[in-house]
Design a protein around this motif. Structure first.
Motif, PDB file in Angstrom:
ATOM      1  N   LYS A 144       5.183  10.483   2.023  1.00 22.05           N
ATOM      2  CA  LYS A 144       4.225  10.996   3.006  1.00 22.05           C
ATOM      3  C   LYS A 144       4.993  11.281   4.291  1.00 22.05           C
ATOM      4  O   LYS A 144       5.550  10.368   4.890  1.00 22.05           O
ATOM      5  N   LYS A 147       0.651   7.101 -10.224  1.00 17.11           N
ATOM      6  CA  LYS A 147      -0.028   6.163 -11.129  1.00 17.11           C
ATOM      7  C   LYS A 147       0.576   6.141 -12.534  1.00 17.11           C
ATOM      8  O   LYS A 147       0.439   5.164 -13.252  1.00 17.11           O
ATOM      9  N   GLN A 204       2.018   4.433  -1.373  1.00 14.92           N
ATOM     10  CA  GLN A 204       1.472   5.109  -2.547  1.00 14.92           C
ATOM     11  C   GLN A 204       2.549   5.404  -3.586  1.00 14.92           C
ATOM     12  O   GLN A 204       3.665   5.787  -3.252  1.00 14.92           O
ATOM     13  N   GLY A 247       0.747  -1.249   0.000  1.00 10.40           N
ATOM     14  CA  GLY A 247       0.000   0.000   0.000  1.00 10.40           C
ATOM     15  C   GLY A 247       0.773   1.292   0.000  1.00 10.40           C
ATOM     16  O   GLY A 247       0.157   2.367   0.046  1.00 10.40           O
TER      17      GLY A 247
END
Length: 144
Positions: free
Chosen positions: A63, A55, A52, A50
């Motif tokens: 983060k 895309k 990030q 997960g």
């Protein structure tokens, strides 16, 4: 645009090149690539659980306060803090020698050979664990 980042593939590529260099007594550069192999393998695991990514490119989106878009010598301190599932930590436990990279640094590429830590054997063993973890995560369908 096609995804350009492939952490798992990059990990294996760097590891195999490091093995070739080690076989040919190119130890400092082998050690450097063992670090990149481990870094990419861990990032493949983080992304599969997960972390990030952009895309378009597949690159990690940082983060704060966590630092995952970094090199192995820093990344090893953040792997345990990633909010993953118990299954995630099962894979982390497969890599008990990761702290061997605490004295690895990207700046070694500029150093005289004699000033690079003589830790290539430890880096090699730690990178081997990462590759073994990757193989297991791939076989389990965790990393695609």
């Amino acid at each position: 645009m096609a995804k350009v980042v492939d952490f798992s593939g990059a990990s294996k590529r760097h590891y195999h090149d490091a093995e070739l260099l080690l076989t040919n007594s190119r130890i400092p550069n082998a050690g450097h690539l063992f670090g990149f192999a481990a870094e990419c393998g861990i990032k493949a695991l983080l992304v599969s659980y997960g972390l990030q990514v952009d895309k378009t490119t597949g690159d990690i989106i940082e983060k704060k306060p966590f630092k995952y878009k970094t090199h192995i010598n820093v990344l090893i301190n953040n792997v345990q803090t990633f909010p993953g599932s118990p299954a995630y930590f099962q894979y982390v436990q497969m890599m008990p020698k990761l702290m061997a990279f605490s004295n690895w640094h990207t700046s070694h590429r500029y150093h005289e050979e004699s000033s690079i830590p003589g830790s290539h054997n430890n880096w090699h063993e730690a990178a081997k664990e990462v590759i073994k973890m990757l193989d297991q995560a791939l076989a389990d369908g965790v990393i695609v």
